[in-house]
Scaffold this motif. Structure first.
Motif, PDB file in Angstrom:
ATOM      1  N   UNK A  55       0.782  -1.226   0.000  1.00  0.00           N
ATOM      2  CA  UNK A  55       0.000   0.000   0.000  1.00  0.00           C
ATOM      3  C   UNK A  55       0.817   1.281   0.000  1.00  0.00           C
ATOM      4  N   UNK A  56       2.134   1.193  -0.017  1.00  0.00           N
ATOM      5  CA  UNK A  56       2.952   2.415  -0.100  1.00  0.00           C
ATOM      6  C   UNK A  56       2.794   3.025  -1.486  1.00  0.00           C
ATOM      7  N   UNK A  57       2.701   4.350  -1.525  1.00  0.00           N
ATOM      8  CA  UNK A  57       2.395   5.051  -2.766  1.00  0.00           C
ATOM      9  C   UNK A  57       3.418   6.140  -3.059  1.00  0.00           C
ATOM     10  N   UNK A  58       3.753   6.263  -4.325  1.00  0.00           N
ATOM     11  CA  UNK A  58       4.582   7.366  -4.795  1.00  0.00           C
ATOM     12  C   UNK A  58       3.901   8.016  -5.991  1.00  0.00           C
ATOM     13  N   UNK A  59       3.877   9.337  -5.992  1.00  0.00           N
ATOM     14  CA  UNK A  59       3.302  10.094  -7.088  1.00  0.00           C
ATOM     15  C   UNK A  59       4.361  10.978  -7.737  1.00  0.00           C
ATOM     16  N   UNK A  60       4.191  11.220  -9.017  1.00  0.00           N
ATOM     17  CA  UNK A  60       4.982  12.252  -9.684  1.00  0.00           C
ATOM     18  C   UNK A  60       4.552  13.603  -9.124  1.00  0.00           C
TER      19      UNK A  60
END
Length: 121
Positions: A55-60
Motif C-alpha cells: 500500500x505504499x504510494x509514490x506520485x509524480x
C-alpha cells in the motif's frame, strides 16, 4: 505470465475527471507493485503513480493532489482517479506490474496496451 488490460481513457475538458482501471489476469499472485505511467507525443514514458503490494504510494510531483492511485488485491485491479485534469496530462497511460518469480527470485515487468487520455483546453 501476467496480462494487464486497461480501460477508462477518453476525451475530457480541462478541469474534468477520469478514472482508469487495470485488471490483471494470469499469474496475478506473483504481482508486487503496480503503477501507472504515461507517454506524451515526442516525450519519454514517465512514472505517474506507483503502489506497492503493502500500500505504499509514490506520485509524480506533477500529479500530486490531483491523482489518486488505489488497488483492490482481491480483484487484482489497480485504479487511477484523475481530477482537475490539465491539457498537459494528455498522453497514453500504461499500467505496469512488477512480478516476482518466487522460485527463481527473478523480477519481471508487464505492461498493458495503453489507454489514451486527451484533455482539451
Amino acid at each position: 505470465q501476467v496480462q494487464l488490460v486497461e480501460s477508462g481513457g477518453g476525451l475530457v475538458q480541462a478541469g474534468g475527471s477520469l478514472r482508469l482501471s487495470c485488471a490483471a489476469s494470469g499469474r496475478a499472485f506473483s504481482i508486487r507493485a503496480m503503477g501507472w505511467y504515461r507517454q506524451a507525443p515526442g516525450k519519454q514514458r514517465e512514472s505517474v503513480a506507483v503502489i506497492s503490494s503493502g500500500g505504499s504510494i509514490n506520485y509524480a510531483d506533477s500529479v500530486k493532489g490531483r491523482f489518486t492511485i488505489s488497488r483492490d488485491n482481491a480483484k487484482n485491479t489497480v485504479y487511477l482517479e484523475m481530477n482537475s485534469l490539465k491539457p498537459e496530462d494528455t498522453a497514453v497511460y500504461y499500467c505496469n506490474a512488477e512480478n516476482l518469480n518466487r522460485v527463481s527470485g527473478v523480477t519481471t515487468y508487464t505492461w498493458g496496451q495503453g489507454t489514451q487520455v486527451t484533455v482539451s483546453s
